[in-house]
Write an enzyme that holds these catalytic residues in place. Structure first.
Site, PDB file in Angstrom:
ATOM      1  N   ASP A 186      -0.462   0.859   0.269  1.00  0.00           N
ATOM      2  CA  ASP A 186       0.318   0.591   1.483  1.00  0.00           C
ATOM      3  C   ASP A 186       1.520  -0.294   1.132  1.00  0.00           C
ATOM      4  O   ASP A 186       1.535  -1.495   1.412  1.00  0.00           O
ATOM      5  CB  ASP A 186      -0.619  -0.085   2.501  1.00  0.00           C
ATOM      6  CG  ASP A 186       0.052  -0.376   3.826  1.00  0.00           C
ATOM      7  OD1 ASP A 186       1.097   0.227   4.111  1.00  0.00           O
ATOM      8  OD2 ASP A 186      -0.488  -1.222   4.569  1.00  0.00           O
TER       9      ASP A 186
HETATM   10  C1  SPV Z   1      -2.688  -2.043   8.844  1.00  0.00           C
HETATM   11  O1  SPV Z   1      -3.850  -1.763   9.194  1.00  0.00           O
HETATM   12  O2  SPV Z   1      -1.922  -1.225   8.326  1.00  0.00           O
HETATM   13  C2  SPV Z   1      -2.171  -3.404   9.031  1.00  0.00           C
HETATM   14  C3  SPV Z   1      -3.094  -4.544   9.027  1.00  0.00           C
HETATM   15  O3  SPV Z   1      -0.952  -3.553   9.081  1.00  0.00           O
HETATM   16  S1  SPV Z   1      -3.176  -5.101   7.386  1.00  0.00           S
HETATM   17  O4  SPV Z   1      -3.609  -4.012   6.537  1.00  0.00           O
HETATM   18  O5  SPV Z   1      -4.077  -6.242   7.368  1.00  0.00           O
HETATM   19  O6  SPV Z   1      -1.810  -5.539   6.988  1.00  0.00           O
HETATM   20 MG    MG Z   2       0.109  -2.021   8.267  1.00  0.00          MG
END
Ligand code: SPV
Ligand code: MG
Length: 298
Positions: A54
């Site tokens: 991510d």
């Molecule tokens: C997501 O679930 O993509 C979030 C929360 O933004 S976190 O992964 O904690 O950043």
């Molecule tokens: Mg996120």
């Protein structure tokens, strides 16, 4: 009633609004069946489901497409995670228009520098845009929306980036002034103490949101007492699926028999019910559906 009005109504209750992370139509529906108030279209979960980290690799259209898929599979509101808004204030205008037109109830945009780095990856080099720049993005988002109840959640990564509670308070106050409907104070430590302190020092009236992933022992009702009206269980569904699939796959490889996992998997009739197969059967059995013979080609 629109999805955004529905979400607004949920948030006006005197109890926490619980939403669950999901990444496609099926996972969103499973969370709906369990009784969640809404869905968090999680960037982390969508990225992971594509086997990508991510870190801003999933494009705007890919994220929007998943959010749309979730929204059309359920009847509870979707809050979409749009990372940094997919660029600067100019990009934010299109982000708002497209998500709003897709029937999404609210957007959550964070003050990360583009391309974002997930808050849960502690070892990566992250950075935030200035308070002024992000407040401008929030202002532009609010000016861009076309419907009254569409909500913009401003999320600060100040605590994640080690900048302390003072900066988190300053930033959230500037974002509230810019028009944010909710303020998400993100934190990824094991203890909820910084959020307790934030809440004790917070003077604003804009409702707060929290994502208790790492500080998972805190309850939603405690967070609600602290002013966190929206509680996001962001990725537990994804992690449950990973754990369960790993075990089932491993067992089948070891035993060479699908029978060895029958007691660990849902039935096929449950799958049929999840996709509303009964509706297809009913339509097919309508005497007007077919006359028995394909039409002759002229
Ligand atoms: C997501 O679930 O993509 C979030 C929360 O933004 S976190 O992964 O904690 O950043
Ligand atoms: Mg996120």
């Amino acid at each position: 009633m629109t999805n955004s009005s529905r979400l607004k109504q949920l948030l006006s209750r005197d109890k926490p609004t619980l939403i669950s992370g999901a990444y496609d139509g099926l996972t969103a529906h499973l969370a709906e069946l369990a009784g969640f108030d809404g869905i968090w279209a999680s960037g982390f979960c969508v990225s992971t489901s594509k086997r990508l980290p991510d870190v801003g690799l999933v494009t705007f259209s890919e994220q929007l497409e998943r959010a749309r898929e979730m929204n059309s599979s359920i009847s509870i509101p979707v809050v979409a995670d749009v990372d940094d808004g997919f660029g600067d204030a100019v990009n934010v205008t299109r982000t708002v228009l497209e998500y709003e037109a897709a029937g999404i109830a609210a957007l959550c945009m964070e003050d990360s520098r583009h391309p974002k780095r997930c808050s849960l990856y502690s070892s990566l080099d992250r950075g935030l845009v200035s308070e002024k720049e992000f407040a401008h993005k929030i202002r532009v988002a609010k000016e861009t929306q076309r419907t009254e109840d569409f909500q913009i959640i401003a999320r600060t990564e100040a605590l994640i980036d080690g900048r302390g509670i003072g900066e988190a308070l300053d930033r959230t106050s500037a974002y509230a002034e810019a028009g944010a409907d909710l303020l998400l104070v993100h934190w990824a430590g094991e203890d909820a103490e910084p959020l307790e302190e934030f809440s004790a020092r917070y003077q604003g009236t804009t409702p707060l949101a929290a994502v208790p992933t790492t500080y998972s022992q805190v309850t939603a009702s405690r967070l609600h007492e602290l002013g966190f009206k929206l509680v996001i269980f962001a990725n537990q569904g994804l992690r449950a699926g990973v754990q369960s699939m790993k075990q089932v796959f491993k067992r089948m490889v070891e035993t060479g028999s699908a029978g060895s996992v029958e007691d660990r998997i849902c039935t096929l009739s449950e799958i049929a019910s999840l996709v509303n197969l009964d509706d297809v059967i009913r339509l097919e059995s309508d005497p007007d559906a077919r006359d028995g013979k394909p039409e002759e080609l002229a």
